[in-house]
Motif scaffolding. Structure first.
Motif, PDB file in Angstrom:
ATOM      1  N   LYS A 204       0.856  -1.198   0.000  1.00 32.35           N
ATOM      2  CA  LYS A 204       0.000   0.000   0.000  1.00 32.35           C
ATOM      3  C   LYS A 204       0.887   1.241   0.000  1.00 32.35           C
ATOM      4  O   LYS A 204       1.813   1.354   0.824  1.00 32.35           O
ATOM      5  CB  LYS A 204      -0.908   0.035   1.238  1.00 32.35           C
ATOM      6  N   TRP A 205       0.572   2.188  -0.897  1.00 33.17           N
ATOM      7  CA  TRP A 205       1.350   3.411  -1.003  1.00 33.17           C
ATOM      8  C   TRP A 205       0.773   4.504  -0.106  1.00 33.17           C
ATOM      9  O   TRP A 205      -0.439   4.617   0.057  1.00 33.17           O
ATOM     10  CB  TRP A 205       1.378   3.898  -2.445  1.00 33.17           C
ATOM     11  N   SER A 206       1.656   5.334   0.430  1.00 35.42           N
ATOM     12  CA  SER A 206       1.223   6.506   1.179  1.00 35.42           C
ATOM     13  C   SER A 206       0.593   7.515   0.224  1.00 35.42           C
ATOM     14  O   SER A 206       0.718   7.401  -1.000  1.00 35.42           O
ATOM     15  CB  SER A 206       2.414   7.144   1.912  1.00 35.42           C
ATOM     16  N   PHE A 207      -0.083   8.526   0.763  1.00 35.79           N
ATOM     17  CA  PHE A 207      -0.854   9.462  -0.048  1.00 35.79           C
ATOM     18  C   PHE A 207       0.008  10.175  -1.082  1.00 35.79           C
ATOM     19  O   PHE A 207      -0.459  10.496  -2.185  1.00 35.79           O
ATOM     20  CB  PHE A 207      -1.550  10.492   0.860  1.00 35.79           C
ATOM     21  N   ASP A 208       1.289  10.443  -0.764  1.00 38.42           N
ATOM     22  CA  ASP A 208       2.161  11.168  -1.688  1.00 38.42           C
ATOM     23  C   ASP A 208       3.097  10.246  -2.460  1.00 38.42           C
ATOM     24  O   ASP A 208       3.948  10.721  -3.229  1.00 38.42           O
ATOM     25  CB  ASP A 208       2.973  12.217  -0.932  1.00 38.42           C
ATOM     26  N   GLY A 209       2.949   8.937  -2.281  1.00 40.23           N
ATOM     27  CA  GLY A 209       3.784   7.992  -3.012  1.00 40.23           C
ATOM     28  C   GLY A 209       5.223   7.915  -2.545  1.00 40.23           C
ATOM     29  O   GLY A 209       6.068   7.335  -3.228  1.00 40.23           O
ATOM     30  N   LYS A 210       5.526   8.470  -1.378  1.00 39.80           N
ATOM     31  CA  LYS A 210       6.910   8.456  -0.892  1.00 39.80           C
ATOM     32  C   LYS A 210       7.252   7.183  -0.112  1.00 39.80           C
ATOM     33  O   LYS A 210       8.419   6.866   0.073  1.00 39.80           O
ATOM     34  CB  LYS A 210       7.171   9.680  -0.012  1.00 39.80           C
ATOM     35  N   TRP A 211       6.225   6.471   0.355  1.00 35.30           N
ATOM     36  CA  TRP A 211       6.436   5.258   1.133  1.00 35.30           C
ATOM     37  C   TRP A 211       5.471   4.174   0.674  1.00 35.30           C
ATOM     38  O   TRP A 211       4.355   4.471   0.243  1.00 35.30           O
ATOM     39  CB  TRP A 211       6.217   5.515   2.629  1.00 35.30           C
ATOM     40  N   VAL A 212       5.907   2.937   0.805  1.00 33.34           N
ATOM     41  CA  VAL A 212       5.019   1.805   0.566  1.00 33.34           C
ATOM     42  C   VAL A 212       5.090   0.886   1.784  1.00 33.34           C
ATOM     43  O   VAL A 212       6.175   0.589   2.290  1.00 33.34           O
ATOM     44  CB  VAL A 212       5.389   1.046  -0.729  1.00 33.34           C
ATOM     45  N   SER A 213       3.930   0.496   2.281  1.00 34.42           N
ATOM     46  CA  SER A 213       3.869  -0.456   3.395  1.00 34.42           C
ATOM     47  C   SER A 213       3.504  -1.830   2.849  1.00 34.42           C
ATOM     48  O   SER A 213       2.879  -1.954   1.790  1.00 34.42           O
ATOM     49  CB  SER A 213       2.839  -0.006   4.433  1.00 34.42           C
ATOM     50  N   PHE A 214       3.877  -2.863   3.586  1.00 35.29           N
ATOM     51  CA  PHE A 214       3.540  -4.228   3.181  1.00 35.29           C
ATOM     52  C   PHE A 214       3.791  -5.161   4.354  1.00 35.29           C
ATOM     53  O   PHE A 214       4.385  -4.770   5.377  1.00 35.29           O
ATOM     54  CB  PHE A 214       4.366  -4.667   1.962  1.00 35.29           C
ATOM     55  N   LEU A 215       3.332  -6.392   4.208  1.00 39.33           N
ATOM     56  CA  LEU A 215       3.570  -7.407   5.227  1.00 39.33           C
ATOM     57  C   LEU A 215       4.672  -8.360   4.766  1.00 39.33           C
ATOM     58  O   LEU A 215       4.646  -8.847   3.629  1.00 39.33           O
ATOM     59  CB  LEU A 215       2.300  -8.201   5.517  1.00 39.33           C
ATOM     60  N   ALA A 216       5.628  -8.600   5.636  1.00 41.49           N
ATOM     61  CA  ALA A 216       6.595  -9.676   5.450  1.00 41.49           C
ATOM     62  C   ALA A 216       6.008 -10.907   6.124  1.00 41.49           C
ATOM     63  O   ALA A 216       5.808 -10.927   7.341  1.00 41.49           O
ATOM     64  CB  ALA A 216       7.943  -9.300   6.058  1.00 41.49           C
ATOM     65  N   ILE A 217       5.689 -11.911   5.320  1.00 41.62           N
ATOM     66  CA  ILE A 217       4.864 -13.031   5.762  1.00 41.62           C
ATOM     67  C   ILE A 217       5.730 -14.277   5.940  1.00 41.62           C
ATOM     68  O   ILE A 217       6.417 -14.696   5.002  1.00 41.62           O
ATOM     69  CB  ILE A 217       3.750 -13.301   4.737  1.00 41.62           C
ATOM     70  N   PRO A 218       5.708 -14.906   7.115  1.00 42.94           N
ATOM     71  CA  PRO A 218       6.472 -16.141   7.330  1.00 42.94           C
ATOM     72  C   PRO A 218       5.738 -17.348   6.761  1.00 42.94           C
ATOM     73  O   PRO A 218       4.766 -17.211   6.015  1.00 42.94           O
ATOM     74  CB  PRO A 218       6.596 -16.203   8.852  1.00 42.94           C
ATOM     75  N   THR A 219       6.184 -18.533   7.128  1.00 42.20           N
ATOM     76  CA  THR A 219       5.515 -19.752   6.694  1.00 42.20           C
ATOM     77  C   THR A 219       4.096 -19.802   7.267  1.00 42.20           C
ATOM     78  O   THR A 219       3.793 -19.142   8.262  1.00 42.20           O
ATOM     79  CB  THR A 219       6.312 -20.988   7.140  1.00 42.20           C
ATOM     80  N   ALA A 220       3.238 -20.607   6.651  1.00 40.15           N
ATOM     81  CA  ALA A 220       1.789 -20.528   6.891  1.00 40.15           C
ATOM     82  C   ALA A 220       1.401 -20.634   8.366  1.00 40.15           C
ATOM     83  O   ALA A 220       0.601 -19.840   8.862  1.00 40.15           O
ATOM     84  CB  ALA A 220       1.089 -21.606   6.077  1.00 40.15           C
TER      85      ALA A 220
END
Length: 406
Positions: A204-220
C-alpha cells in the motif's frame, strides 16, 4: 384531542426528512446471496444471477467492476468484468484463473497474478480485453502510483542453510518477460528471529507515493499468529520493520494527507486480547503511539480525517482459554489524534456487532450483523454526529465503494 393529533403529525413530518436522507450520493458494488449488485443513491441493480461472486473491485474511473466468479469451495476463480456503460459482464479472455488482480491507478487496465505469472490486460474497443505477459516468478505485486511500473515480490528460496532473502523488483508494464527491463528494487534480509519471512505482499502506497507499506509473511503456520509490518521508501533505500500484526490487509491504512500509518498491532490468531490501534509517524518507525485503552481490543480501523481515526472496539476477554472462540461484540469509536479524546459513536443492540468501518467524503459507513450470522446490514451517517440509518439490507459482507480513488 385535535391539538394532540396536530402535534403528533408535526413530529412525524419533522422526522421524515431524516428518513429521506437515506438517499445519499454514494455508489457501491456489493454482494447479496453471492450475486453482484450495484447501488447508486437509492437505486439497487442486480448484475449477476446463479453465480458465486466475490472480490469485486472498481476501475479507477468507475466504469468497470472486476470480480471473481467462483464456487463455495474456492476451487474455481475465473476473472470477469462488468461494464457499467455497456451494462454487461464479459470475460476479458477465454479463461483467467486468478484471485489476485488490481486496477491501474491511471487507466482501465488490470494486472493479475495467475500461478506466478504477472499479466496485464490489453485494450479493445475501449475495454480491457486480452492480455500480455509481464513477468514470471511473481508472488505479490502492486502498481506504482505512476501506473507505468509494478512493484513485484518473489518468494524466498529454501536452501540447506535456511530461507533466503525476499527480492523486490520494479517491473515496467511493457516488460513482456524481458528480464533486461526488470530492475532490482530492494532485497529484504530475513534473519530469524529479527525478521523471519518467506514472502512479501499487501503493498500500500502513502498518499504522496513516498512510502510503501507491506507485510513480510512467514511460513503458513506462523503467519496465522504474526507477520511483520514493513515500510520502504519510494527510492528503495530506507527499509523499516514497524511491528507485528495479523495478515489482514484492512488492518493497515495510510493517513489521507500525511505519512502516518495506522495499524492493528499485536501477535496471536485469536482476537480476545493484544490487538492495539497503533500509529507510526514516518520517516522514523520509533515514533509510534498506541491508542487502545487497557482492557480493550481494536479489530479494524479507518481514517475519517487527518486528525480522526475510527476503530472497531470491544472489551478484551482474557478469561477465554479453550473451546469455541467467543464473539467480540465491537462498536465504533472515534479517536481524536490532536486531543487524545476517544468517543463511542455507534451503539449496536445486544448480540450485534459493528465492523468494517469505511469513509467516503464525510460519510461514515459500517457493517452491522448479529452474532452467529454471516449476513448483515450496511449503516451510514453523514458526519460523526449525524443521524444513522440503514443504507443496504441483508448483504453478505461490507460493500466496495467507488469514491474516485479506488
Amino acid at each position: 384531542m385535535v391539538f394532540r393529533i396536530f402535534l403528533l403529525l408535526l413530529l412525524i413530518s419533522s422526522y421524515l426528512p431524516t428518513m429521506a436522507s437515506a438517499e445519499v450520493p454514494l455508489t457501491a458494488a456489493f454482494i447479496r446471496d453471492h450475486q453482484l449488485w450495484i447501488k447508486k443513491g437509492d437505486k439497487e441493480i442486480q448484475i449477476t444471477k446463479d453465480r458465486y461472486v466475490y472480490g469485486q473491485k472498481w476501475s479507477y474511473d468507475g466504469r468497470f467492476i472486476a470480480y471473481n466468479d467462483g464456487d463455495e469451495k474456492g476451487e474455481k476463480t475465473n476473472l470477469w468484468i462488468y461494464d457499467t456503460k455497456g451494462k454487461e459482464s464479459y470475460l476479458p479472455y477465454v479463461r483467467i484463473e486468478t484471485s489476485d488482480f488490481k486496477w491501474s491507478p491511471i487507466k482501465n487496465q488490470l494486472a493479475y497474478n495467475s500461478r506466478g505469472i504477472l499479466n496485464v490486460t490489453k485494450e479493445k474497443n475501449g475495454r480491457p480485453e486480452g492480455f500480455e505477459n509481464v513477468s514470471l516468478g511473481v508472488s505479490g505485486f502492486e502498481w506504482f502510483p505512476n501506473g507505468k511500473e509494478l512493484l513485484v515480490s518473489s518468494q524466498s528460496s529454501l536452501r540447506p542453510t535456511g530461507w533466503g532473502p525476499i527480492p523486490l523488483y520494479k517491473v515496467p508494464v511493457d516488460a513482456n518477460l524481458n528480464v533486461k527491463k526488470i530492475k532490482q528494487f530492494y532485497t529484504i534480509q530475513t534473519n530469524k528471529p529479527d525478521l523471519f519471512a518467506v514472502n512479501a505482499d499487501y503493498f500500500k502506497w502513502s498518499f504522496d507515493g513516498k512510502w510503501v507499506s507491506f507485510l513480510a509473511i512467514p511460513t503458513a503456520s506462523i503467519a496465522m499468529d504474526s507477520n511483520t509490518l514493513c515500510v520502504l521508501s519510494a527510492q528503495g533505500n530506507n527499509f523499516q520493520a514497524l511491528g507485528d500484526m495479523r495478515w489482514y490487509e484492512d488492518w493497515m491504512k495510510w493517513a489521507p494527507r500525511a505519512n502516518q500509518l495506522a495499524y492493528i498491532s499485536g501477535e496471536g490468531r485469536f482476537h480476545v486480547e493484544n490487538k492495539k490501534a497503533t500509529i507510526a509517524e514516518m520517516p522514523t518507525s520509533t515514533q509510534q503511539k498506541v491508542y487502545t485503552p487497557v482492557g480493550y481490543v481494536d479489530l479494524d480501523l479507518e481514517w475519517y480525517s487527518p486528525d480522526k481515526v475510527i476503530v472497531s472496539r470491544a472489551k478484551e476477554n482474557k478469561e477465554w482459554k479453550e473451546g469455541p472462540v467467543p464473539t467480540m461484540f465491537t462498536s465504533l469509536y472515534a479517536i481524536n489524534l490532536k486531543t487524545d479524546e476517544q468517543k463511542q459513536i455507534t451503539f449496536p443492540k445486544k448480540n450485534e456487532l459493528d465492523e468494517d468501518p469505511q469513509v467516503v467524503g464525510t460519510y461514515l459507513i459500517w457493517f452491522r450483523k448479529r452474532d452467529k450470522e454471516f449476513k448483515g446490514d450496511v449503516w451510514v451517517k453523514n458526519g460523526l454526529n449525524g443521524q444513522e440509518y440503514i443504507w443496504l439490507r441483508n448483504v453478505d459482507n461490507a460493500p466496495i465503494f467507488f469514491n474516485g480513488s479506488n
